[in-house]
Motif scaffolding. Structure first.
Motif, PDB file in Angstrom:
ATOM      1  N   ASP A  90      -0.890  -2.975   3.091  1.00  0.00           N
ATOM      2  CA  ASP A  90      -2.013  -2.089   3.572  1.00  0.00           C
ATOM      3  C   ASP A  90      -1.327  -0.813   3.441  1.00  0.00           C
ATOM      4  O   ASP A  90      -0.111  -0.342   3.213  1.00  0.00           O
ATOM      5  CB  ASP A  90      -2.311  -2.488   4.936  1.00  0.00           C
ATOM      6  CG  ASP A  90      -2.920  -3.663   5.103  1.00  0.00           C
ATOM      7  OD1 ASP A  90      -3.732  -4.047   4.190  1.00  0.00           O
ATOM      8  OD2 ASP A  90      -2.756  -4.472   6.098  1.00  0.00           O
ATOM      9  N   HIS A  92      -1.103   2.726   5.577  1.00  0.00           N
ATOM     10  CA  HIS A  92      -1.033   3.323   6.945  1.00  0.00           C
ATOM     11  C   HIS A  92      -1.657   4.709   6.785  1.00  0.00           C
ATOM     12  O   HIS A  92      -1.179   5.635   6.379  1.00  0.00           O
ATOM     13  CB  HIS A  92       0.305   3.493   7.668  1.00  0.00           C
ATOM     14  CG  HIS A  92       0.380   4.046   9.046  1.00  0.00           C
ATOM     15  ND1 HIS A  92       0.868   5.061   9.459  1.00  0.00           N
ATOM     16  CD2 HIS A  92      -0.405   3.354  10.183  1.00  0.00           C
ATOM     17  CE1 HIS A  92       0.486   5.311  11.009  1.00  0.00           C
ATOM     18  NE2 HIS A  92      -0.097   4.366  11.109  1.00  0.00           N
ATOM     19  N   SER A  95      -0.088   8.091   8.315  1.00  0.00           N
ATOM     20  CA  SER A  95       1.233   8.333   7.362  1.00  0.00           C
ATOM     21  C   SER A  95       0.836   8.790   6.011  1.00  0.00           C
ATOM     22  O   SER A  95       1.367   9.875   5.383  1.00  0.00           O
ATOM     23  CB  SER A  95       2.111   7.174   7.379  1.00  0.00           C
ATOM     24  OG  SER A  95       2.665   6.662   8.240  1.00  0.00           O
ATOM     25  N   ALA A 118       3.723   5.187   2.671  1.00  0.00           N
ATOM     26  CA  ALA A 118       2.889   4.831   3.539  1.00  0.00           C
ATOM     27  C   ALA A 118       2.642   3.388   3.757  1.00  0.00           C
ATOM     28  O   ALA A 118       1.656   2.782   4.551  1.00  0.00           O
ATOM     29  CB  ALA A 118       1.461   5.925   3.430  1.00  0.00           C
ATOM     30  N   MET A 120       2.396  -0.481   4.431  1.00  0.00           N
ATOM     31  CA  MET A 120       2.793  -1.344   5.755  1.00  0.00           C
ATOM     32  C   MET A 120       2.369  -2.927   5.457  1.00  0.00           C
ATOM     33  O   MET A 120       1.430  -2.998   4.552  1.00  0.00           O
ATOM     34  CB  MET A 120       1.935  -0.905   7.028  1.00  0.00           C
ATOM     35  CG  MET A 120       2.300   0.281   7.762  1.00  0.00           C
ATOM     36  SD  MET A 120       1.374   0.620   9.362  1.00  0.00           S
ATOM     37  CE  MET A 120       1.708  -0.851  10.045  1.00  0.00           C
ATOM     38  N   GLU A 122       0.749  -6.349   5.941  1.00  0.00           N
ATOM     39  CA  GLU A 122      -0.256  -6.635   6.893  1.00  0.00           C
ATOM     40  C   GLU A 122       0.141  -7.498   8.184  1.00  0.00           C
ATOM     41  O   GLU A 122       1.041  -8.235   8.248  1.00  0.00           O
ATOM     42  CB  GLU A 122      -1.197  -7.770   5.940  1.00  0.00           C
ATOM     43  CG  GLU A 122      -2.350  -8.657   6.548  1.00  0.00           C
ATOM     44  CD  GLU A 122      -3.033  -9.526   5.811  1.00  0.00           C
ATOM     45  OE1 GLU A 122      -3.892 -10.105   6.039  1.00  0.00           O
ATOM     46  OE2 GLU A 122      -2.281 -10.128   4.960  1.00  0.00           O
ATOM     47  N   GLU A 125       2.943  -3.575  12.912  1.00  0.00           N
ATOM     48  CA  GLU A 125       2.691  -2.397  13.761  1.00  0.00           C
ATOM     49  C   GLU A 125       3.512  -1.373  13.263  1.00  0.00           C
ATOM     50  O   GLU A 125       4.611  -1.518  12.956  1.00  0.00           O
ATOM     51  CB  GLU A 125       3.212  -2.856  15.378  1.00  0.00           C
ATOM     52  CG  GLU A 125       2.215  -3.803  16.137  1.00  0.00           C
ATOM     53  CD  GLU A 125       2.459  -3.945  17.312  1.00  0.00           C
ATOM     54  OE1 GLU A 125       2.918  -2.914  18.127  1.00  0.00           O
ATOM     55  OE2 GLU A 125       2.314  -5.135  18.008  1.00  0.00           O
ATOM     56  N   PRO A 126       2.730  -0.012  13.342  1.00  0.00           N
ATOM     57  CA  PRO A 126       3.962   1.043  12.750  1.00  0.00           C
ATOM     58  C   PRO A 126       4.645   1.473  13.647  1.00  0.00           C
ATOM     59  O   PRO A 126       4.738   1.485  14.720  1.00  0.00           O
ATOM     60  CB  PRO A 126       2.484   1.781  12.292  1.00  0.00           C
ATOM     61  CG  PRO A 126       1.504   1.641  13.481  1.00  0.00           C
ATOM     62  CD  PRO A 126       1.720  -0.097  13.639  1.00  0.00           C
ATOM     63  N   ILE A 135       6.909   5.322   6.764  1.00  0.00           N
ATOM     64  CA  ILE A 135       6.705   4.684   7.974  1.00  0.00           C
ATOM     65  C   ILE A 135       7.426   3.530   8.148  1.00  0.00           C
ATOM     66  O   ILE A 135       7.923   2.832   7.098  1.00  0.00           O
ATOM     67  CB  ILE A 135       5.231   4.614   7.825  1.00  0.00           C
ATOM     68  CG1 ILE A 135       4.801   3.890   9.263  1.00  0.00           C
ATOM     69  CG2 ILE A 135       4.598   3.500   6.777  1.00  0.00           C
ATOM     70  CD1 ILE A 135       4.733   4.994  10.206  1.00  0.00           C
ATOM     71  N   ASP A 137       7.795  -0.314  10.064  1.00  0.00           N
ATOM     72  CA  ASP A 137       6.896  -1.110  10.694  1.00  0.00           C
ATOM     73  C   ASP A 137       7.745  -2.506  11.221  1.00  0.00           C
ATOM     74  O   ASP A 137       8.835  -2.484  10.741  1.00  0.00           O
ATOM     75  CB  ASP A 137       5.738  -1.669   9.899  1.00  0.00           C
ATOM     76  CG  ASP A 137       6.218  -2.147   8.547  1.00  0.00           C
ATOM     77  OD1 ASP A 137       7.501  -1.878   7.878  1.00  0.00           O
ATOM     78  OD2 ASP A 137       5.430  -2.900   7.758  1.00  0.00           O
TER      79      ASP A 137
END
Length: 415
Positions: A90, A92, A95, A118, A120, A122, A125-126, A135, A137
């Motif tokens: 995904d 974020h 970000s 950016a 992440m 699925e 948590e960021p 970012i 995760d």
């Protein structure tokens, strides 16, 4: 709780950079009561990274990644883990907005590959990045925790210490953290220290005693797990007392400082000063001393008198002392004494330190590689001179000679 650290980056395997991230994370995890059993380094290769993740997931409860979160094609950490876990990637939103705003503020078009920073997984948590763009995760899959952190230490460290620890704390058993104390030694080698403490080391269970050796210095870390700090410190104190009974005269600090910093602290506390005359060390003593902030109040300076001509011109050592038939030579006790006393008088310092010797690669004046004379001149005291027979390569001999000088200074300052 068992953890494994996977550092991603071909530059680590090539030795182009040092893996300081693993050291940092191991220390931080220890304070949380999390045991690091393995550290893995893998290059920027999806197949090899996938295999490293598979192995780590089978033997660790927590797998931490550093590196591979950037915008280039060889930044593969998130994509590889997502593929292995069967998760989608995904974007974020916050970000992505931060990245777009940065490029807009610079008036530059954003390259599409920057979107990767950016990404992440699925269901993760960021972990916000306050000092960079990528970012981080974290997520848990089938009782295994995964945490993805950027490679640059200036981004990784605050991310772990802040949002990383916040994410870990409610998930992991941190009721029995590890408490430890570091003892720093000088004037004794690792093998001699181990021999003196063999009974303690062989009989250790809790606390544990672990040696760490550097050129010219040795450290011991005493560690224990306990329900509270008072209990832990009591255990550590008992072990430290037992160590002091055997080798206490070589302990110069109970925190993580080098011997040169311990010397500067003692000089500062006693309002005394030092100066140095360096031959074989070539200014290394001055370099280590001046690396300590504020040391200019205690260290008045150093002269590098590498040749006989400079010893004569700058320190006034007679040429008859240095050269000619029957002369003691530059590498001698008497020359070291003269150098220490002359630099003390010239600088007006409380201590004068001198180092002269043969660092190699070949002998000098018919004297062997590793022969070093170290002199300490102190106001109101007879000048002391010490003969060292050091082993190792050229740089090792130079560093060990300087560390020995700091140790002798430390002893003089302690009285």
């Amino acid at each position: 709780m068992k953890a494994e650290i996977i550092a991603v980056g071909t530059e680590l395997l090539l030795g182009q950079i040092v893996n300081t991230n693993a050291q940092f994370l191991s220390q931080r995890l220890a304070t949380l009561g999390i045991d690091v059993y393995f550290q893995t380094v893998v290059g920027d290769n999806a197949a090899r990274l996938r295999e490293a993740i598979r192995v780590a997931s089978g033997r660790a409860d927590l797998v931490l990644f550093t590196g591979g979160l950037g915008p280039t094609q060889d930044d593969l950490t998130k994509e590889t883990l997502a593929d292995l876990l069967g998760r989608k990637i995904d974007i974020h939103g916050p970000s992505m907005a931060k990245i777009e705003a940065l490029f807009a503020s610079r008036g530059m078009p954003m390259v599409e590959s920057n979107r990767k920073q950016a990404f992440m997984l699925e269901g993760s948590e960021p972990l916000p990045n306050e000092t960079g763009l990528a970012i981080g995760d974290a997520l848990t899959v089938e009782h295994t925790h995964y945490m993805l952190l950027p490679g640059p230490p200036r981004e990784m460290r605050p991310m772990f210490d802040g949002p990383g620890v916040q994410w870990l704390t409610p998930r992991l058993d941190v009721r029995r953290p590890i408490y430890s104390r570091l003892l720093r030694f000088a004037g004794i080698g690792e093998s001699n220290l181990e021999a003196a403490l063999l009974e303690l080391i062989d009989g250790q269970s809790d606390p544990t005693i672990a040696p760490y050796a550097k050129e010219g210095e040795v450290a011991l870390r005493i560690s224990t797990k306990a329900d509270d700090e008072a209990e832990a410190l009591a255990r550590i104190d008992r072990t430290v007392d037992a160590i002091k009974e055997r080798v206490g005269e070589f302990i110069y600090a109970q925190d993580d400082i080098a011997i040169e910093e311990a010397v500067v602290r003692l000089l500062r506390n006693s309002m005394r000063t030092m100066a140095a005359a360096e031959s074989l060390s070539g200014g290394l003593l001055a370099e280590l001393t001046t690396s300590i902030p504020g040391s200019s109040s205690e260290f008045l300076g150093s002269v590098v008198v590498y040749t006989n001509a400079m010893k004569h011109k700058l320190l006034g050592i007679p040429m008859a002392q240095l050269e000619g038939a029957g002369a003691p030579g530059a590498v001698s006790e008497s020359t070291a004494i003269m150098m220490a006393e002359r630099i003390r008088d010239i600088a007006g310092s409380d201590f004068g330190v001198a180092l002269t010797g043969v660092a190699g690669p070949s002998e000098s004046e018919g004297k062997p590689v590793g022969l070093v004379y170290l002199a300490i001149a102190q106001s109101g005291h007879q000048t002391e001179v010490f003969t060292l027979h050091l082993e190792g390569g050229r740089e090792s001999i130079r560093l060990r000679a300087v560390k020995a000088a700091f140790y002798r200074l430390w002893l003089a300052l302690k009285g």
